[in-house]
Design an enzyme around this catalytic site. Structure first.
Site, PDB file in Angstrom:
ATOM      1  N   SER A 234       0.829  -1.206   0.000  1.00  0.00           N
ATOM      2  CA  SER A 234       0.000   0.000   0.000  1.00  0.00           C
ATOM      3  C   SER A 234       0.865   1.258   0.000  1.00  0.00           C
ATOM      4  CB  SER A 234      -0.957   0.029   1.194  1.00  0.00           C
ATOM      5  OG  SER A 234      -0.252   0.205   2.395  1.00  0.00           O
TER       6      SER A 234
ATOM      7  N   HIS B 130       2.386   5.951   5.167  1.00  0.00           N
ATOM      8  CA  HIS B 130       1.507   6.357   4.081  1.00  0.00           C
ATOM      9  C   HIS B 130       1.671   7.833   3.739  1.00  0.00           C
ATOM     10  CE1 HIS B 130      -0.926   2.749   5.566  1.00  0.00           C
ATOM     11  NE2 HIS B 130      -0.287   2.411   4.477  1.00  0.00           N
TER      12      HIS B 130
END
Length: 272
Positions: free
Chosen positions: A138, A191
């Protein structure tokens, strides 16, 4: 005899899914295969795959630099793998169709893996003073979402949320924040670093790391890659142009416990 009840229709068309999978380009296929292979290897107990391949800030320099490239392929369990594959596949497939296979290999095995990792190590060690390992593809999902949000912003600067108009480039940041709130033990920093690198790519600041087209054409012609490799995307087959970003519509812990980088930022540390 009573007629058996008909089964409810599937929420998707299996034929369309099969057609989509058959048409996936080469690098996307190899990335998905590597993710699945590493997950299967995690099922055995002889080799600690997660411990070997996770991005551990204190262990990277100088003898384990490979971690800068292995961590996106390593995951922590079946659901982690599944959600990451579902999120990454359409984004990576469009990227490869846009830029070509060789460019995708050069970028994702280079700056689009190492730059987010480097930012994460700097933030984790020198700002937060921690050593929390991370794993999961991710990192690429958020990077590509960040890049896409820049292009969306150029054509559709705002989206409406009730009475508010919110800049579209902030959508990956909002996703980071919401997931960090909704899911415990997530790596917001990992992230965030990916989104920042995605912004740089979308704004064109990473063009210098893209191999020159003349070099790519020479390699492709010399090795006859288009003729030898099925599903290979050549420089001259690109769909959306050389340096554009993803096509989009205008729609409005501890060193033993790596942190997963999961679908849309759902990261969780291994263990309790």
């Amino acid at each position: 005899m009573a007629t058996p009840a008909a089964l409810p229709p599937l929420p998707f068309n299996p034929a369309r899914v099969r057609t989509y999978l058959v048409r996936l380009p080469l690098f996307t296929r190899l990335v998905l295969l590597a993710i699945l292979v590493f997950w299967l290897l995690e099922l055995q107990t002889v080799w600690a795959v997660v411990q070997w391949g996770s991005l551990v800030p204190d262990d990277v320099w100088p003898t384990q630099m490979y971690r800068l490239n292995t961590y996106p392929f390593i995951h922590a369990g079946f659901w982690h793998v599944l959600l990451n594959i579902l999120a990454l596949t359409p984004l990576l497939e469009r990227f490869e169709a846009e830029h070509g296979t060789l460019t995708a290999v050069a970028l994702f095995m280079g700056p689009l893996s190492t730059f987010p990792a480097g930012l994460y190590i700097l933030g984790e060690k020198f700002i937060l003073h921690r050593n929390t390992p991370v794993v999961g593809s991710s990192i690429w999902v958020f990077l590509l979402l960040g890049s896409e949000s820049i292009r969306t912003f150029k054509s559709n600067p705002h989206f409406s949320l009730g009475p508010y108009k919110i800049p579209t480039w902030t959508s990956p940041l909002l996703a980071c924040a919401f997931v960090s709130i909704l899911i415990s033990n997530v790596s917001f920093l990992g992230h965030l670093c990916a989104v920042l690198v995605g912004y740089l790519f979308g704004l064109g600041y990473l063009k210098i790391f893209v191999p020159p087209e003349k070099v790519l054409r020479w390699i492709e012609g010399k090795l006859n890659l288009l003729g030898r490799l099925p599903h290979y995307v050549s420089v001259d087959q690109k769909t959306y142009g050389r340096y554009g970003v993803l096509p989009t519509s205008n729609a409005t812990g501890t060193t033993e416990r790596p942190t997963q980088l999961t679908y849309l930022g759902g990261t969780q540390r291994l263990g309790s």
